[in-house]
Design a protein around this motif. Structure first.
Motif, short mmCIF file in Angstrom:
data_model
loop_
_atom_site.label_atom_id
_atom_site.label_comp_id
_atom_site.label_asym_id
_atom_site.label_seq_id
_atom_site.Cartn_x
_atom_site.Cartn_y
_atom_site.Cartn_z
N ASP A 55 0.76 -1.00 0.14
CA ASP A 55 0.28 -0.10 0.37
C ASP A 55 0.80 1.68 0.36
O ASP A 55 0.07 2.60 -0.07
CB ASP A 55 -0.64 -0.26 1.32
CG ASP A 55 -0.61 -0.17 3.08
OD1 ASP A 55 1.01 0.22 2.51
OD2 ASP A 55 -0.99 0.55 3.59
N GLY A 56 2.05 1.07 0.41
CA GLY A 56 2.93 2.76 -0.47
C GLY A 56 3.08 3.20 1.86
O GLY A 56 3.64 3.93 1.09
N SER A 57 2.74 2.71 2.26
CA SER A 57 2.87 2.96 3.24
C SER A 57 4.06 3.00 4.42
O SER A 57 4.63 3.73 5.00
CB SER A 57 2.07 2.52 4.73
OG SER A 57 2.45 0.81 5.17
N THR A 58 5.06 2.42 4.12
CA THR A 58 6.46 1.63 4.26
C THR A 58 6.92 1.44 2.86
O THR A 58 6.72 0.79 2.13
CB THR A 58 6.30 0.97 5.60
OG1 THR A 58 5.77 1.52 6.50
CG2 THR A 58 8.11 1.01 6.24
N ALA A 59 8.69 2.01 3.35
CA ALA A 59 9.58 1.44 2.41
C ALA A 59 10.82 1.39 3.17
O ALA A 59 10.92 2.09 4.02
CB ALA A 59 9.46 1.99 0.99
N TRP A 60 12.06 0.07 2.17
CA TRP A 60 12.93 -0.54 2.98
C TRP A 60 14.36 0.00 2.54
O TRP A 60 14.46 -0.57 1.15
CB TRP A 60 13.35 -1.40 3.25
CG TRP A 60 11.74 -1.87 5.19
CD1 TRP A 60 12.90 -1.87 6.38
CD2 TRP A 60 11.01 -2.03 4.58
NE1 TRP A 60 11.32 -1.85 7.00
CE2 TRP A 60 9.74 -2.03 5.98
CE3 TRP A 60 9.61 -2.30 4.03
CZ2 TRP A 60 9.43 -2.27 6.24
CZ3 TRP A 60 8.14 -2.60 4.31
CH2 TRP A 60 7.27 -2.10 5.78
N ALA A 61 15.32 0.06 2.35
CA ALA A 61 17.08 0.57 1.66
C ALA A 61 17.78 -0.11 3.36
O ALA A 61 17.38 -0.27 3.59
CB ALA A 61 16.74 1.80 1.38
N GLY A 62 17.89 -0.92 1.65
CA GLY A 62 19.51 -2.16 2.59
C GLY A 62 19.41 -2.82 2.83
O GLY A 62 17.85 -3.65 2.13
N PRO A 63 19.81 -4.70 3.73
CA PRO A 63 20.74 -3.30 4.78
C PRO A 63 21.99 -3.55 3.56
O PRO A 63 22.58 -4.16 2.67
CB PRO A 63 21.50 -4.62 5.67
CG PRO A 63 20.66 -6.05 4.39
CD PRO A 63 19.68 -5.59 4.17
N ALA A 64 22.23 -2.48 4.03
CA ALA A 64 23.81 -1.37 2.88
C ALA A 64 24.78 -0.59 4.06
O ALA A 64 24.53 -0.24 4.53
CB ALA A 64 23.24 -1.30 1.19
N PRO A 65 25.67 -0.82 3.17
CA PRO A 65 26.90 0.65 4.00
C PRO A 65 26.38 1.97 4.54
O PRO A 65 25.56 2.44 3.45
CB PRO A 65 27.96 0.69 3.31
CG PRO A 65 28.50 -0.62 2.21
CD PRO A 65 26.94 -1.53 2.08
N GLN A 66 26.41 2.12 5.83
CA GLN A 66 26.06 3.73 6.17
C GLN A 66 26.00 4.71 5.01
O GLN A 66 24.98 5.54 4.56
CB GLN A 66 26.36 4.02 7.23
CG GLN A 66 25.66 2.49 8.75
CD GLN A 66 26.47 3.90 10.00
OE1 GLN A 66 26.12 4.82 9.94
NE2 GLN A 66 27.69 2.99 10.41
N GLU A 67 27.06 4.85 4.92
CA GLU A 67 27.26 5.50 3.43
C GLU A 67 25.75 5.82 2.31
O GLU A 67 26.06 6.78 1.50
CB GLU A 67 28.64 5.92 2.41
CG GLU A 67 28.74 4.64 2.26
CD GLU A 67 30.49 4.44 2.19
OE1 GLU A 67 31.00 3.14 0.93
OE2 GLU A 67 31.14 5.49 2.06
N THR A 68 25.03 4.53 1.76
CA THR A 68 24.74 4.17 0.57
C THR A 68 23.36 5.26 1.03
O THR A 68 22.88 5.30 -0.05
CB THR A 68 24.40 3.21 0.36
OG1 THR A 68 23.89 2.47 1.69
CG2 THR A 68 25.56 2.66 -0.37
N THR A 69 23.02 5.80 2.17
CA THR A 69 21.49 5.83 2.51
C THR A 69 21.78 7.40 3.09
O THR A 69 21.44 8.24 3.66
CB THR A 69 20.67 5.47 3.67
OG1 THR A 69 21.22 5.43 4.29
CG2 THR A 69 20.75 4.18 2.45
N THR A 70 23.21 8.03 2.94
CA THR A 70 23.40 9.45 3.05
C THR A 70 22.53 10.43 3.05
O THR A 70 21.79 11.37 3.79
CB THR A 70 25.29 9.66 3.72
OG1 THR A 70 25.74 8.91 3.90
CG2 THR A 70 25.49 11.38 3.71
N ALA A 71 22.85 10.41 1.57
CA ALA A 71 21.33 11.09 1.20
C ALA A 71 20.18 11.43 1.71
O ALA A 71 19.39 12.40 2.05
CB ALA A 71 21.14 11.62 -0.55
N LEU A 72 19.89 10.16 1.63
CA LEU A 72 18.02 10.12 2.58
C LEU A 72 18.15 10.42 3.80
O LEU A 72 17.02 10.96 3.81
CB LEU A 72 17.73 8.45 2.05
CG LEU A 72 16.26 8.05 2.76
CD1 LEU A 72 15.37 8.68 2.22
CD2 LEU A 72 16.16 6.36 2.34
#
Length: 270
Positions: A138-155
């Motif tokens: 339903d688009g209520s939540t989205a997940w990124a990772g697991p990945a090195p922290q630097e890959t989600t710095t901008a987010l």
């Protein structure tokens, strides 16, 4: 917060060995759960700490934080962006996300204590700028990772940490089914468990952190599988259940210095 979740505990302090068939969640047992979880995930860190006292656990947590800050590129992280929060749907989708993780990234994330950051935002407004690894139907939540922290710095710089400081209120028991069909040749048929969640002086933000760690680690330990049913039960505080716990989430009590608290528990098969 770092997870202290114990699956299938063993003596001393075995949850299932109490003669009444229910666990007495006293300070000694909570400490044993937290210490065993740390030893299982990071034995080299546990070897440097005195895990016989709550203060020793706090020292170990401080050492872990220092390790992560010293190596941000190598410490895996999951970022969850939450637009709308509905507990039953969130539980189901969190399980779906964890079930879809490849084995190697999941193992590395587990070693980092399944660290997850929760941000406030609308996932559907972010898909053109950021890539998510999983999104709720339903688009209520989205997940990124697991990945090195630097890959989600901008987010993480764009969005604010989710601030849901409202304390939990009780709800009537509700049962959710873990998404997905049991794979052919599955080791066991689907089972039914209770997911007991403490509500007294617990905020929505704390629930997200504590229950998230319990759910994803239970999935990685195959305590939760596709087709399983989880009955979500609100209790003021966790006590010994009629059905023993298979997994217990223990963490520091922010209102009581140097004390631990059980935040959530997943029972054995009902």
């Amino acid at each position: 917060m770092n997870p202290h979740t114990l699956h299938a505990p063993r003596a001393p302090g075995d949850i299932r060995q109490h003669p009444t068939g229910a666990a007495r969640l006293g300070p000694e047992l909570l400490l044993a759960v937290a210490a065993e979880r740390l030893r299982a995930a990071r034995p080299e860190l546990a070897a440097r700490a005195d895990l016989t006292t709550p203060q020793g656990l706090l020292d170990a947590r401080a050492a872990l934080t220092a390790d992560e800050e010293g190596d941000p590129a190598g410490s895996p992280l999951v970022v969850a962006v939450i637009g709308r929060f509905d507990l039953p749907r969130w539980v189901a989708e969190t399980c779906r996300f964890a079930l879809a993780l490849p084995r190697e990234p999941a193992a590395t994330w587990r070693r980092a204590f399944t660290r997850t950051v929760f941000l406030a935002g609308r996932p559907d407004n972010l898909t053109e700028r950021f890539t998510f690894d999983h999104m709720a139907e339903d688009g209520s939540t989205a997940w990124a990772g697991p990945a090195p922290q630097e890959t989600t710095t901008a987010l993480r710089r764009l969005l604010k940490t989710l601030d849901a400081s409202r304390e939990l209120s009780a709800w009537s028991p509700v049962t959710v089914e873990v998404p997905g069909a049991p794979p052919e040749g599955a080791a066991r048929p689907p089972v039914h468990r209770d997911l007991c969640i403490a509500t007294a002086r617990v905020t929505v933000s704390q629930l997200l952190v504590q229950v998230n760690h319990l759910l994803v680690e239970a999935v990685l330990d195959q305590l939760i599988a596709p087709g399983d049913r989880l009955t979500l039960r609100a209790v003021p505080r966790l006590t010994g259940p009629a059905v023993p716990f298979a997994a217990l989430r223990v963490d520091a009590d922010p209102r009581r210095a140097h004390q631990l608290r059980a935040y959530a528990g997943l029972t054995e098969e009902i």
